[in-house]
Enzyme design. Sequence first.
Site, PDB file in Angstrom:
ATOM      1  N   ARG A  41       0.721  -1.349   0.137  1.00 52.58           N
ATOM      2  CA  ARG A  41      -0.068   0.048  -0.071  1.00 52.58           C
ATOM      3  C   ARG A  41       0.858   1.431  -0.239  1.00 52.58           C
ATOM      4  O   ARG A  41       1.798   1.343   0.576  1.00 52.58           O
ATOM      5  CB  ARG A  41      -1.002  -0.219   1.424  1.00 52.58           C
ATOM      6  CG  ARG A  41      -1.874   1.493   1.333  1.00 52.58           C
ATOM      7  CD  ARG A  41      -3.123   0.845   2.321  1.00 52.58           C
ATOM      8  NE  ARG A  41      -2.395   1.361   3.564  1.00 52.58           N
ATOM      9  CZ  ARG A  41      -3.212   1.101   4.790  1.00 52.58           C
ATOM     10  NH1 ARG A  41      -4.447   0.625   4.294  1.00 52.58           N
ATOM     11  NH2 ARG A  41      -2.346   1.322   5.990  1.00 52.58           N
ATOM     12  N   SER A 110     -13.225  -3.935   0.036  1.00 51.02           N
ATOM     13  CA  SER A 110     -13.109  -3.551   1.371  1.00 51.02           C
ATOM     14  C   SER A 110     -14.421  -2.446   1.574  1.00 51.02           C
ATOM     15  O   SER A 110     -15.062  -2.361   0.788  1.00 51.02           O
ATOM     16  CB  SER A 110     -12.584  -1.607   1.286  1.00 51.02           C
ATOM     17  OG  SER A 110     -10.874  -1.647   2.041  1.00 51.02           O
ATOM     18  N   LYS A 148      -5.884   4.507   8.862  1.00 56.61           N
ATOM     19  CA  LYS A 148      -6.394   4.490   7.538  1.00 56.61           C
ATOM     20  C   LYS A 148      -7.690   6.126   8.334  1.00 56.61           C
ATOM     21  O   LYS A 148      -8.455   5.755   8.766  1.00 56.61           O
ATOM     22  CB  LYS A 148      -7.037   3.374   7.323  1.00 56.61           C
ATOM     23  CG  LYS A 148      -8.076   3.126   6.052  1.00 56.61           C
ATOM     24  CD  LYS A 148      -8.220   1.922   6.023  1.00 56.61           C
ATOM     25  CE  LYS A 148      -9.076   1.871   4.484  1.00 56.61           C
ATOM     26  NZ  LYS A 148      -8.550   2.840   3.422  1.00 56.61           N
TER      27      LYS A 148
END
Length: 223
Positions: A41, A110, A148
Amino acid sequence: MNKKRDYSVYLVTDRPLCAGRDLLQIIEEAVAGGATIVQIREKDATAREFYELACAAKDLLDRLGIPLIINDRVDVALAVNADGVHVGQKDLPYAEVRKMVGPHKIVGLSVDSMEQALSVPDLEVVLGEGGFGPDYLGVGPIFPTNTKKDTSEEWGLENLASLRAQTHQRLVGIGGVNLSNARDVIRAGADGIAVVSAICAAESPKKAAEELLAEVMLGRGLE
């Protein structure tokens, strides 16, 4: 080398959390300890930087027999022939991603809410022509997290358990998951745990992965 699709300990990388250490070294140590799948990521890297890092990670993980997942960037995933790609609700639509990568690549999605999760075709549903459901759902954040920022309210274990009762999809719990709660996430119905700081920021990524895998096994009733 044939790669097993095992979501038990799903490492999501975050270079700023690595305290200046080489990311590939951390990945290698984590796999040695029991990490079963790795997602690269890179939110701030240029396409070229992301590509070069992904190439290096692919070479390493191919040797180790561990699947490589690319976060968000379908173009990078295709360019390096990664094993799969993970997309969120604000990325390209899942159906378009599946068309681009084909039926044999891993595609994770997600889900930030129960509504989103239940809108995904169940694995037991026969999909139409050309239709392939996601290989797993990234459910989160389960707990509060600093890694996040663009997320909704926490799911919590109760909602995770409720989702488990309503779908046959593979579920990977993410968001604030660490050694203290990994077992609970598995007991609530997750097939695996996705961790960031619990490995990337650990003094020993190998030991951290070993301990997390042990908690996953205990959560499944295995020792």
